[in-house]
Design a protein around this motif. Sequence first.
Motif, PDB file in Angstrom:
ATOM      1  N   ASN A  79     -30.759  -1.022   4.507  1.00  0.00           N
ATOM      2  CA  ASN A  79     -31.319  -0.662   3.553  1.00  0.00           C
ATOM      3  C   ASN A  79     -29.974  -0.542   2.142  1.00  0.00           C
ATOM      4  N   ILE A  80     -30.314  -0.840   1.183  1.00  0.00           N
ATOM      5  CA  ILE A  80     -29.696  -0.574   0.077  1.00  0.00           C
ATOM      6  C   ILE A  80     -29.639   0.745  -0.356  1.00  0.00           C
ATOM      7  N   CYS A  81     -27.898   1.564  -1.354  1.00  0.00           N
ATOM      8  CA  CYS A  81     -28.391   2.823  -1.395  1.00  0.00           C
ATOM      9  C   CYS A  81     -28.500   2.295  -3.297  1.00  0.00           C
ATOM     10  N   LEU A  82     -28.398   3.171  -3.813  1.00  0.00           N
ATOM     11  CA  LEU A  82     -28.231   4.311  -4.965  1.00  0.00           C
ATOM     12  C   LEU A  82     -27.621   5.469  -5.566  1.00  0.00           C
ATOM     13  N   ASP A 126     -32.624   6.795  -1.139  1.00  0.00           N
ATOM     14  CA  ASP A 126     -32.351   5.639   0.047  1.00  0.00           C
ATOM     15  C   ASP A 126     -33.427   4.388  -0.127  1.00  0.00           C
ATOM     16  N   THR A 127     -33.028   3.445  -0.959  1.00  0.00           N
ATOM     17  CA  THR A 127     -34.022   2.771  -1.024  1.00  0.00           C
ATOM     18  C   THR A 127     -34.159   1.681   0.467  1.00  0.00           C
ATOM     19  N   PRO A 128     -36.162   1.454  -0.035  1.00  0.00           N
ATOM     20  CA  PRO A 128     -36.425  -0.093   0.749  1.00  0.00           C
ATOM     21  C   PRO A 128     -36.027  -1.548   0.419  1.00  0.00           C
ATOM     22  N   CYS A 129     -34.984  -1.785  -0.363  1.00  0.00           N
ATOM     23  CA  CYS A 129     -34.600  -3.086  -0.576  1.00  0.00           C
ATOM     24  C   CYS A 129     -33.702  -3.258   1.162  1.00  0.00           C
ATOM     25  N   PRO A 130     -34.078  -4.122   1.583  1.00  0.00           N
ATOM     26  CA  PRO A 130     -32.681  -4.320   2.685  1.00  0.00           C
ATOM     27  C   PRO A 130     -31.583  -5.082   2.369  1.00  0.00           C
ATOM     28  N   ILE A 131     -30.526  -5.846   2.406  1.00  0.00           N
ATOM     29  CA  ILE A 131     -29.477  -6.206   2.479  1.00  0.00           C
ATOM     30  C   ILE A 131     -29.531  -6.682   2.754  1.00  0.00           C
ATOM     31  N   GLU A 132     -29.876  -7.399   3.867  1.00  0.00           N
ATOM     32  CA  GLU A 132     -29.988  -8.798   4.821  1.00  0.00           C
ATOM     33  C   GLU A 132     -30.755 -10.532   3.507  1.00  0.00           C
ATOM     34  N   ASN A 133     -29.880 -11.150   2.827  1.00  0.00           N
ATOM     35  CA  ASN A 133     -29.681 -11.995   2.374  1.00  0.00           C
ATOM     36  C   ASN A 133     -30.259 -11.404   0.221  1.00  0.00           C
ATOM     37  N   ALA A 134     -29.182 -10.599   0.636  1.00  0.00           N
ATOM     38  CA  ALA A 134     -29.414  -9.602  -1.514  1.00  0.00           C
ATOM     39  C   ALA A 134     -27.677 -10.594  -1.666  1.00  0.00           C
ATOM     40  N   GLU A 135     -28.086 -10.797  -2.585  1.00  0.00           N
ATOM     41  CA  GLU A 135     -27.188 -11.425  -3.818  1.00  0.00           C
ATOM     42  C   GLU A 135     -26.462 -11.034  -4.611  1.00  0.00           C
ATOM     43  N   SER A 136     -26.980  -9.881  -5.301  1.00  0.00           N
ATOM     44  CA  SER A 136     -26.513  -9.283  -6.003  1.00  0.00           C
ATOM     45  C   SER A 136     -27.290  -8.521  -6.537  1.00  0.00           C
ATOM     46  N   ALA A 137     -26.910  -7.274  -7.597  1.00  0.00           N
ATOM     47  CA  ALA A 137     -28.538  -6.540  -7.513  1.00  0.00           C
ATOM     48  C   ALA A 137     -27.920  -6.151  -9.543  1.00  0.00           C
ATOM     49  N   PHE A 138     -28.648  -5.107 -10.026  1.00  0.00           N
ATOM     50  CA  PHE A 138     -28.456  -4.879 -11.901  1.00  0.00           C
ATOM     51  C   PHE A 138     -29.981  -3.260 -11.508  1.00  0.00           C
ATOM     52  N   VAL A 139     -29.526  -2.648 -12.489  1.00  0.00           N
ATOM     53  CA  VAL A 139     -30.069  -1.601 -13.126  1.00  0.00           C
ATOM     54  C   VAL A 139     -30.548  -1.295 -14.321  1.00  0.00           C
ATOM     55  N   GLY A 164     -33.483   2.918 -15.290  1.00  0.00           N
ATOM     56  CA  GLY A 164     -33.558   3.793 -13.938  1.00  0.00           C
ATOM     57  C   GLY A 164     -33.907   2.876 -12.698  1.00  0.00           C
ATOM     58  N   THR A 165     -34.473   1.882 -13.194  1.00  0.00           N
ATOM     59  CA  THR A 165     -34.990   1.250 -11.791  1.00  0.00           C
ATOM     60  C   THR A 165     -33.939   0.101 -11.480  1.00  0.00           C
ATOM     61  N   LEU A 166     -34.463  -0.029 -10.006  1.00  0.00           N
ATOM     62  CA  LEU A 166     -33.188  -1.128  -9.457  1.00  0.00           C
ATOM     63  C   LEU A 166     -33.020  -2.461  -8.483  1.00  0.00           C
ATOM     64  N   TYR A 167     -32.767  -2.622  -9.745  1.00  0.00           N
ATOM     65  CA  TYR A 167     -32.898  -4.715  -8.595  1.00  0.00           C
ATOM     66  C   TYR A 167     -32.679  -5.452  -8.279  1.00  0.00           C
ATOM     67  N   VAL A 168     -32.871  -6.000  -7.467  1.00  0.00           N
ATOM     68  CA  VAL A 168     -32.123  -6.487  -6.183  1.00  0.00           C
ATOM     69  C   VAL A 168     -32.652  -8.347  -5.517  1.00  0.00           C
ATOM     70  N   VAL A 169     -31.951  -9.487  -6.184  1.00  0.00           N
ATOM     71  CA  VAL A 169     -32.107 -10.058  -6.420  1.00  0.00           C
ATOM     72  C   VAL A 169     -31.370 -11.196  -5.040  1.00  0.00           C
ATOM     73  N   TYR A 170     -32.616 -11.371  -4.286  1.00  0.00           N
ATOM     74  CA  TYR A 170     -32.233 -12.544  -2.730  1.00  0.00           C
ATOM     75  C   TYR A 170     -31.969 -13.997  -3.200  1.00  0.00           C
ATOM     76  N   ASN A 171     -31.609 -13.557  -1.776  1.00  0.00           N
ATOM     77  CA  ASN A 171     -31.517 -15.693  -1.394  1.00  0.00           C
ATOM     78  C   ASN A 171     -31.454 -16.594  -0.355  1.00  0.00           C
ATOM     79  N   GLN A 177     -36.571 -10.013  -5.581  1.00  0.00           N
ATOM     80  CA  GLN A 177     -37.481  -9.250  -4.080  1.00  0.00           C
ATOM     81  C   GLN A 177     -37.755  -8.376  -3.948  1.00  0.00           C
ATOM     82  N   CYS A 178     -37.087  -7.045  -4.677  1.00  0.00           N
ATOM     83  CA  CYS A 178     -36.999  -5.893  -4.390  1.00  0.00           C
ATOM     84  C   CYS A 178     -36.821  -4.972  -5.449  1.00  0.00           C
TER      85      CYS A 178
END
Length: 391
Positions: free
Chosen positions: A280-283, A298-311, A314-321, A331-332
Amino acid sequence: MAGIVACVLLSLVTMVHSQVQTAFMEYMQTRIGVLEERIAQWHDHSNRYSSELRDFKNQVLKMLENIEKEREAVRNEVENTNVRVDRLEREVDYLETQNPAPPCVEIDEKLTELHMNKKKKNEKYEKLTDCSDSISQVNAMKILKRYGSSAGLWTKDPIGNSERVYVLDGAGNDTVFVFPRMKEFTLSTSTRKAARIKLPFPWVGTGHVVYGGYLYYVRQGEEFQVIKFNLANKTVVDSAVLPIEDQVPVYGLSKHNFIDIAADEEGLWVIYATKENEKNICLAKLDSNNLGIEQMWDTPCPIENAESAFVVCGTLYVVYNTKLPSRSRIQCIFDVSGTISNENIPVVYFPKRYGSHSSMKYNPKERQIYAWDDGYQIIYKLSMKPKDELY
Protein backbone atom coordinates in the motif's frame (compact mmCIF):
# COMPACT_ATOMS: atom_id res chain seq x y z
CA MET A 1 53.16 33.38 -139.56
CA ALA A 2 51.71 30.62 -137.53
CA GLY A 3 54.86 30.40 -135.44
CA ILE A 4 54.70 34.10 -134.60
CA VAL A 5 51.09 33.75 -133.39
CA ALA A 6 52.02 30.78 -131.26
CA CYS A 7 54.84 32.70 -129.65
CA VAL A 8 52.55 35.63 -128.86
CA LEU A 9 49.93 33.39 -127.28
CA LEU A 10 52.55 31.63 -125.21
CA SER A 11 53.86 34.95 -123.96
CA LEU A 12 50.35 36.09 -123.01
CA VAL A 13 49.65 32.87 -121.10
CA THR A 14 52.96 33.15 -119.27
CA MET A 15 52.19 36.77 -118.31
CA VAL A 16 48.70 35.91 -116.98
CA HIS A 17 50.04 32.99 -114.96
CA SER A 18 52.70 35.23 -113.43
CA GLN A 19 50.11 37.83 -112.40
CA VAL A 20 47.83 35.17 -110.83
CA GLN A 21 50.74 33.71 -108.88
CA THR A 22 51.75 37.16 -107.62
CA ALA A 23 48.18 37.93 -106.48
CA PHE A 24 47.92 34.58 -104.70
CA MET A 25 51.19 35.19 -102.89
CA GLU A 26 50.03 38.62 -101.76
CA TYR A 27 46.75 37.11 -100.49
CA MET A 28 48.58 34.42 -98.52
CA GLN A 29 50.94 36.96 -97.00
CA THR A 30 47.94 39.08 -95.91
CA ARG A 31 46.23 36.08 -94.24
CA ILE A 32 49.44 35.03 -92.53
CA GLY A 33 49.83 38.58 -91.19
CA VAL A 34 46.28 38.48 -89.74
CA LEU A 35 47.00 35.13 -88.08
CA GLU A 36 50.21 36.46 -86.60
CA GLU A 37 48.34 39.46 -85.14
CA ARG A 38 45.74 37.16 -83.57
CA ILE A 39 48.45 34.91 -82.17
CA ALA A 40 50.11 37.98 -80.66
CA GLN A 41 46.77 39.04 -79.09
CA TRP A 42 46.23 35.55 -77.67
CA HIS A 43 49.71 35.65 -76.22
CA ASP A 44 49.03 39.02 -74.60
CA HIS A 45 45.74 37.76 -73.14
CA SER A 46 47.39 34.62 -71.84
CA ASN A 47 50.07 36.67 -70.10
CA ARG A 48 47.46 38.95 -68.57
CA TYR A 49 45.36 35.99 -67.33
CA SER A 50 48.46 34.36 -65.89
CA SER A 51 49.29 37.58 -64.08
CA GLU A 52 45.74 37.91 -62.70
CA LEU A 53 45.80 34.26 -61.59
CA ARG A 54 49.06 34.83 -59.73
CA ASP A 55 47.59 37.91 -58.05
CA PHE A 56 44.45 35.97 -57.05
CA LYS A 57 46.57 33.15 -55.70
CA ASN A 58 48.59 35.61 -53.63
CA GLN A 59 45.36 37.13 -52.26
CA VAL A 60 43.99 33.70 -51.32
CA LEU A 61 47.27 32.82 -49.61
CA LYS A 62 47.14 36.06 -47.62
CA MET A 63 43.50 35.39 -46.65
CA LEU A 64 44.37 31.86 -45.54
CA GLU A 65 47.27 33.24 -43.54
CA ASN A 66 44.98 35.78 -41.86
CA ILE A 67 42.38 33.08 -41.13
CA GLU A 68 45.05 30.91 -39.56
CA LYS A 69 46.16 33.86 -37.41
CA GLU A 70 42.55 34.52 -36.35
CA ARG A 71 42.02 30.82 -35.58
CA GLU A 72 45.12 30.86 -33.43
CA ALA A 73 43.86 33.98 -31.66
CA VAL A 74 40.45 32.36 -31.02
CA ARG A 75 42.15 29.22 -29.74
CA ASN A 76 44.23 31.34 -27.35
CA GLU A 77 41.07 33.13 -26.15
CA VAL A 78 39.33 29.79 -25.56
CA GLU A 79 42.33 28.53 -23.60
CA ASN A 80 42.36 31.74 -21.56
CA THR A 81 38.61 31.35 -20.94
CA ASN A 82 39.12 27.77 -19.79
CA VAL A 83 41.85 28.93 -17.45
CA ARG A 84 39.55 31.63 -16.03
CA VAL A 85 36.69 29.13 -15.65
CA ASP A 86 38.99 26.72 -13.84
CA ARG A 87 40.15 29.54 -11.58
CA LEU A 88 36.53 30.53 -10.93
CA GLU A 89 35.61 26.93 -10.09
CA ARG A 90 38.53 26.74 -7.66
CA GLU A 91 37.39 29.99 -6.07
CA VAL A 92 33.82 28.66 -5.76
CA ASP A 93 35.16 25.45 -4.24
CA TYR A 94 37.18 27.56 -1.81
CA LEU A 95 34.12 29.61 -0.87
CA GLU A 96 32.15 26.40 -0.32
CA THR A 97 34.88 25.13 1.98
CA GLN A 98 34.73 28.42 3.87
CA ASN A 99 30.91 28.08 4.13
CA PRO A 100 30.36 24.37 4.64
CA ALA A 101 27.04 22.61 4.88
CA PRO A 102 25.58 22.08 8.34
CA PRO A 103 27.51 19.35 10.17
CA CYS A 104 26.30 15.77 10.28
CA VAL A 105 25.53 16.12 13.99
CA GLU A 106 22.81 18.66 13.27
CA ILE A 107 21.39 16.47 10.54
CA ASP A 108 21.35 13.50 12.89
CA GLU A 109 19.54 15.57 15.50
CA LYS A 110 17.06 16.60 12.89
CA LEU A 111 16.52 13.01 11.82
CA THR A 112 16.06 12.01 15.46
CA GLU A 113 13.39 14.65 15.82
CA LEU A 114 11.72 13.40 12.65
CA HIS A 115 11.76 9.83 13.97
CA MET A 116 10.08 11.12 17.12
CA ASN A 117 7.44 12.70 14.92
CA LYS A 118 6.88 9.29 13.36
CA LYS A 119 4.95 8.41 16.52
CA LYS A 120 2.21 10.68 15.16
CA LYS A 121 1.53 8.14 12.46
CA ASN A 122 -2.14 7.71 11.50
CA GLU A 123 -3.32 10.26 14.07
CA LYS A 124 -6.09 12.68 13.18
CA TYR A 125 -4.90 15.60 11.07
CA GLU A 126 -5.55 19.18 12.14
CA LYS A 127 -6.41 21.10 9.00
CA LEU A 128 -4.69 24.38 8.26
CA THR A 129 -7.38 25.73 5.91
CA ASP A 130 -11.14 25.51 5.54
CA CYS A 131 -10.83 23.65 2.25
CA SER A 132 -13.48 20.92 2.16
CA ASP A 133 -13.85 20.17 -1.56
CA SER A 134 -13.54 16.84 -3.31
CA ILE A 135 -13.20 15.93 -6.98
CA SER A 136 -16.50 15.00 -8.62
CA GLN A 137 -15.30 14.60 -12.20
CA VAL A 138 -12.80 15.67 -14.85
CA ASN A 139 -14.62 18.55 -16.47
CA ALA A 140 -12.37 19.14 -19.50
CA MET A 141 -9.06 18.14 -21.00
CA LYS A 142 -6.63 20.16 -23.11
CA ILE A 143 -3.60 18.68 -24.90
CA LEU A 144 -1.01 21.45 -25.10
CA LYS A 145 1.71 19.78 -27.17
CA ARG A 146 4.17 16.92 -27.31
CA TYR A 147 7.59 17.78 -25.96
CA GLY A 148 10.54 15.91 -24.53
CA SER A 149 10.87 12.30 -23.48
CA SER A 150 8.18 9.88 -22.36
CA ALA A 151 8.75 10.71 -18.66
CA GLY A 152 8.88 14.17 -17.15
CA LEU A 153 6.81 16.86 -15.48
CA TRP A 154 5.63 20.38 -16.11
CA THR A 155 4.02 22.68 -13.60
CA LYS A 156 3.40 26.22 -12.39
CA ASP A 157 3.95 27.78 -8.97
CA PRO A 158 0.55 27.95 -7.20
CA ILE A 159 1.84 30.60 -4.80
CA GLY A 160 1.95 34.20 -6.07
CA ASN A 161 1.09 35.67 -9.47
CA SER A 162 3.87 34.18 -11.57
CA GLU A 163 2.84 32.79 -14.96
CA ARG A 164 6.09 30.90 -15.47
CA VAL A 165 5.96 27.33 -16.70
CA TYR A 166 8.60 24.96 -15.33
CA VAL A 167 9.58 21.88 -17.35
CA LEU A 168 11.69 19.01 -15.99
CA ASP A 169 12.28 16.66 -18.90
CA GLY A 170 13.17 13.06 -18.11
CA ALA A 171 13.26 10.87 -15.03
CA GLY A 172 16.87 11.89 -14.41
CA ASN A 173 18.43 15.22 -15.40
CA ASP A 174 19.83 18.45 -13.94
CA THR A 175 18.47 21.28 -16.13
CA VAL A 176 15.12 23.01 -15.54
CA PHE A 177 13.56 24.90 -18.46
CA VAL A 178 11.57 27.99 -17.50
CA PHE A 179 9.13 29.54 -19.99
CA PRO A 180 7.87 33.07 -19.17
CA ARG A 181 4.22 32.25 -19.96
CA MET A 182 2.05 29.39 -21.14
CA LYS A 183 1.90 30.95 -24.62
CA GLU A 184 5.65 30.69 -25.15
CA PHE A 185 5.64 27.07 -24.01
CA THR A 186 2.69 26.16 -26.22
CA LEU A 187 3.96 27.87 -29.40
CA SER A 188 7.66 27.12 -29.04
CA THR A 189 8.97 24.12 -30.96
CA SER A 190 12.18 24.01 -28.92
CA THR A 191 13.66 25.39 -25.73
CA ARG A 192 15.06 28.54 -27.35
CA LYS A 193 12.50 30.75 -25.59
CA ALA A 194 13.15 29.13 -22.22
CA ALA A 195 15.61 30.10 -19.53
CA ARG A 196 17.79 27.27 -18.24
CA ILE A 197 18.49 26.63 -14.58
CA LYS A 198 21.30 24.20 -13.85
CA LEU A 199 20.72 22.32 -10.61
CA PRO A 200 23.65 21.48 -8.30
CA PHE A 201 22.53 17.83 -8.15
CA PRO A 202 20.58 15.80 -10.74
CA TRP A 203 17.05 14.76 -9.90
CA VAL A 204 15.61 11.26 -9.93
CA GLY A 205 12.02 10.38 -10.84
CA THR A 206 9.23 12.84 -11.64
CA GLY A 207 7.93 13.53 -8.13
CA HIS A 208 9.04 17.15 -7.83
CA VAL A 209 7.10 20.35 -7.26
CA VAL A 210 7.49 24.14 -7.52
CA TYR A 211 6.00 25.90 -4.51
CA GLY A 212 6.44 29.45 -3.22
CA GLY A 213 9.45 30.25 -5.41
CA TYR A 214 11.29 27.04 -4.51
CA LEU A 215 11.83 23.81 -6.35
CA TYR A 216 11.47 20.80 -4.08
CA TYR A 217 13.08 17.87 -5.84
CA VAL A 218 14.36 14.38 -5.08
CA ARG A 219 18.03 13.51 -5.28
CA GLN A 220 19.33 9.96 -5.12
CA GLY A 221 22.60 9.17 -3.39
CA GLU A 222 23.20 6.66 -0.66
CA GLU A 223 19.70 7.67 0.47
CA PHE A 224 16.89 9.59 -1.16
CA GLN A 225 17.19 13.24 -0.26
CA VAL A 226 14.73 16.13 -0.68
CA ILE A 227 16.42 19.32 -1.92
CA LYS A 228 14.87 22.76 -1.42
CA PHE A 229 16.25 24.96 -4.23
CA ASN A 230 15.69 28.71 -4.51
CA LEU A 231 14.74 29.40 -8.14
CA ALA A 232 15.45 33.14 -7.87
CA ASN A 233 19.05 33.10 -6.68
CA LYS A 234 19.75 29.50 -7.78
CA THR A 235 21.01 28.21 -4.45
CA VAL A 236 20.24 25.23 -2.24
CA VAL A 237 18.35 26.51 0.80
CA ASP A 238 17.91 23.24 2.67
CA SER A 239 18.00 19.47 2.27
CA ALA A 240 16.80 16.53 4.30
CA VAL A 241 16.79 12.77 4.33
CA LEU A 242 13.24 11.78 5.22
CA PRO A 243 12.72 9.27 8.05
CA ILE A 244 11.66 6.59 5.57
CA GLU A 245 13.52 3.30 5.49
CA ASP A 246 13.71 0.60 2.80
CA GLN A 247 11.85 2.54 0.15
CA VAL A 248 10.30 0.86 -2.89
CA PRO A 249 8.70 2.40 -6.02
CA VAL A 250 5.49 4.07 -4.92
CA TYR A 251 3.59 3.35 -8.17
CA GLY A 252 3.43 -0.05 -9.82
CA LEU A 253 3.40 1.47 -13.33
CA SER A 254 6.02 4.17 -12.65
CA LYS A 255 9.10 2.39 -11.33
CA HIS A 256 11.24 5.56 -11.43
CA ASN A 257 9.28 7.24 -8.60
CA PHE A 258 10.29 6.47 -5.01
CA ILE A 259 9.17 9.82 -3.55
CA ASP A 260 6.41 11.96 -5.05
CA ILE A 261 6.11 15.47 -3.59
CA ALA A 262 2.64 17.02 -4.01
CA ALA A 263 1.15 20.44 -3.28
CA ASP A 264 -2.41 21.35 -2.38
CA GLU A 265 -4.36 23.95 -0.40
CA GLU A 266 -2.80 22.63 2.83
CA GLY A 267 0.83 22.84 1.65
CA LEU A 268 3.27 20.06 0.74
CA TRP A 269 2.87 16.29 1.00
CA VAL A 270 5.10 13.29 0.40
CA ILE A 271 3.75 10.14 -1.26
CA TYR A 272 5.98 7.08 -0.79
CA ALA A 273 6.10 3.33 -0.12
CA THR A 274 8.32 1.04 1.96
CA LYS A 275 9.11 -2.66 2.23
CA GLU A 276 7.43 -2.62 5.64
CA ASN A 277 4.14 -1.77 3.95
CA GLU A 278 5.04 -2.76 0.40
CA LYS A 279 1.51 -3.41 -0.83
CA ASN A 280 0.00 0.00 0.00
CA ILE A 281 0.93 3.63 -0.55
CA CYS A 282 1.92 5.87 2.38
CA LEU A 283 1.37 9.59 2.85
CA ALA A 284 3.18 12.20 4.96
CA LYS A 285 2.70 15.94 5.59
CA LEU A 286 5.88 17.88 4.79
CA ASP A 287 6.86 21.17 6.42
CA SER A 288 7.89 23.40 3.53
CA ASN A 289 10.04 25.57 5.79
CA ASN A 290 12.40 23.03 7.32
CA LEU A 291 11.55 19.85 5.34
CA GLY A 292 10.42 18.11 8.51
CA ILE A 293 7.75 15.42 8.52
CA GLU A 294 4.74 16.64 10.53
CA GLN A 295 2.60 13.53 10.32
CA MET A 296 2.45 10.16 8.53
CA TRP A 297 -0.35 7.82 7.41
CA ASP A 298 -0.72 4.32 6.02
CA THR A 299 -3.36 4.37 3.26
CA PRO A 300 -5.55 1.54 1.93
CA CYS A 301 -4.53 2.39 -1.65
CA PRO A 302 -2.57 -0.46 -3.29
CA ILE A 303 0.67 0.07 -5.19
CA GLU A 304 -0.19 -2.48 -7.89
CA ASN A 305 -1.34 -0.86 -11.16
CA ALA A 306 -0.97 2.62 -9.61
CA GLU A 307 0.13 5.14 -12.21
CA SER A 308 0.34 8.44 -10.35
CA ALA A 309 -1.27 10.37 -7.49
CA PHE A 310 -1.96 13.88 -6.21
CA VAL A 311 -3.48 15.57 -3.16
CA VAL A 312 -6.50 17.91 -3.11
CA CYS A 313 -7.71 19.53 0.13
CA GLY A 314 -5.87 16.97 2.23
CA THR A 315 -7.20 14.00 0.29
CA LEU A 316 -4.90 11.63 -1.61
CA TYR A 317 -6.21 10.57 -5.02
CA VAL A 318 -4.44 7.58 -6.60
CA VAL A 319 -4.75 7.06 -10.37
CA TYR A 320 -4.77 3.47 -11.62
CA ASN A 321 -4.44 1.73 -14.94
CA THR A 322 -3.15 -1.45 -16.50
CA LYS A 323 0.06 -2.15 -18.36
CA LEU A 324 -1.92 -2.21 -21.62
CA PRO A 325 -3.13 1.26 -22.72
CA SER A 326 -6.60 2.04 -21.42
CA ARG A 327 -8.42 4.82 -19.56
CA SER A 328 -6.76 6.09 -16.39
CA ARG A 329 -9.07 6.39 -13.40
CA ILE A 330 -9.14 7.43 -9.76
CA GLN A 331 -9.93 4.23 -7.94
CA CYS A 332 -8.70 4.88 -4.41
CA ILE A 333 -8.65 7.91 -2.12
CA PHE A 334 -7.48 8.60 1.40
CA ASP A 335 -8.78 11.61 3.33
CA VAL A 336 -6.50 12.53 6.23
CA SER A 337 -9.39 14.25 8.01
CA GLY A 338 -11.53 11.10 7.81
CA THR A 339 -14.46 12.96 6.27
CA ILE A 340 -14.79 10.77 3.17
CA SER A 341 -13.84 7.22 2.32
CA ASN A 342 -13.58 5.04 -0.77
CA GLU A 343 -17.19 3.94 -0.43
CA ASN A 344 -18.41 7.52 -0.84
CA ILE A 345 -16.64 8.63 -4.02
CA PRO A 346 -17.53 8.15 -7.69
CA VAL A 347 -14.96 6.55 -9.99
CA VAL A 348 -13.39 9.43 -11.89
CA TYR A 349 -11.98 8.69 -15.38
CA PHE A 350 -9.48 10.73 -17.38
CA PRO A 351 -10.63 11.13 -21.02
CA LYS A 352 -7.57 9.89 -22.92
CA ARG A 353 -4.32 8.07 -22.39
CA TYR A 354 -1.34 7.80 -24.75
CA GLY A 355 0.88 5.64 -22.61
CA SER A 356 1.21 6.27 -18.89
CA HIS A 357 1.00 9.35 -16.69
CA SER A 358 4.56 9.78 -15.45
CA SER A 359 3.46 12.80 -13.37
CA MET A 360 0.22 14.55 -12.37
CA LYS A 361 0.70 17.87 -10.56
CA TYR A 362 -2.34 19.50 -9.00
CA ASN A 363 -2.42 23.30 -8.94
CA PRO A 364 -4.61 24.41 -5.99
CA LYS A 365 -4.80 27.98 -7.31
CA GLU A 366 -6.17 27.00 -10.71
CA ARG A 367 -7.99 23.80 -9.62
CA GLN A 368 -6.49 21.81 -12.50
CA ILE A 369 -3.87 19.12 -13.06
CA TYR A 370 -0.73 19.43 -15.16
CA ALA A 371 -0.08 15.94 -16.50
CA TRP A 372 2.75 14.38 -18.52
CA ASP A 373 1.49 11.41 -20.54
CA ASP A 374 4.09 9.64 -22.72
CA GLY A 375 5.62 12.97 -23.78
CA TYR A 376 2.28 14.81 -24.15
CA GLN A 377 1.62 17.79 -21.88
CA ILE A 378 -2.03 17.79 -20.81
CA ILE A 379 -4.21 19.98 -18.60
CA TYR A 380 -7.15 18.37 -16.79
CA LYS A 381 -9.77 20.80 -15.48
CA LEU A 382 -11.55 19.48 -12.39
CA SER A 383 -15.09 19.85 -11.11
CA MET A 384 -15.40 20.03 -7.32
CA LYS A 385 -18.13 19.52 -4.76
CA PRO A 386 -18.10 19.69 -0.95
CA LYS A 387 -17.06 16.50 0.78
CA ASP A 388 -20.26 16.35 2.82
CA GLU A 389 -22.31 16.11 -0.41
CA LEU A 390 -20.69 12.77 -1.22
CA TYR A 391 -22.71 11.00 1.47
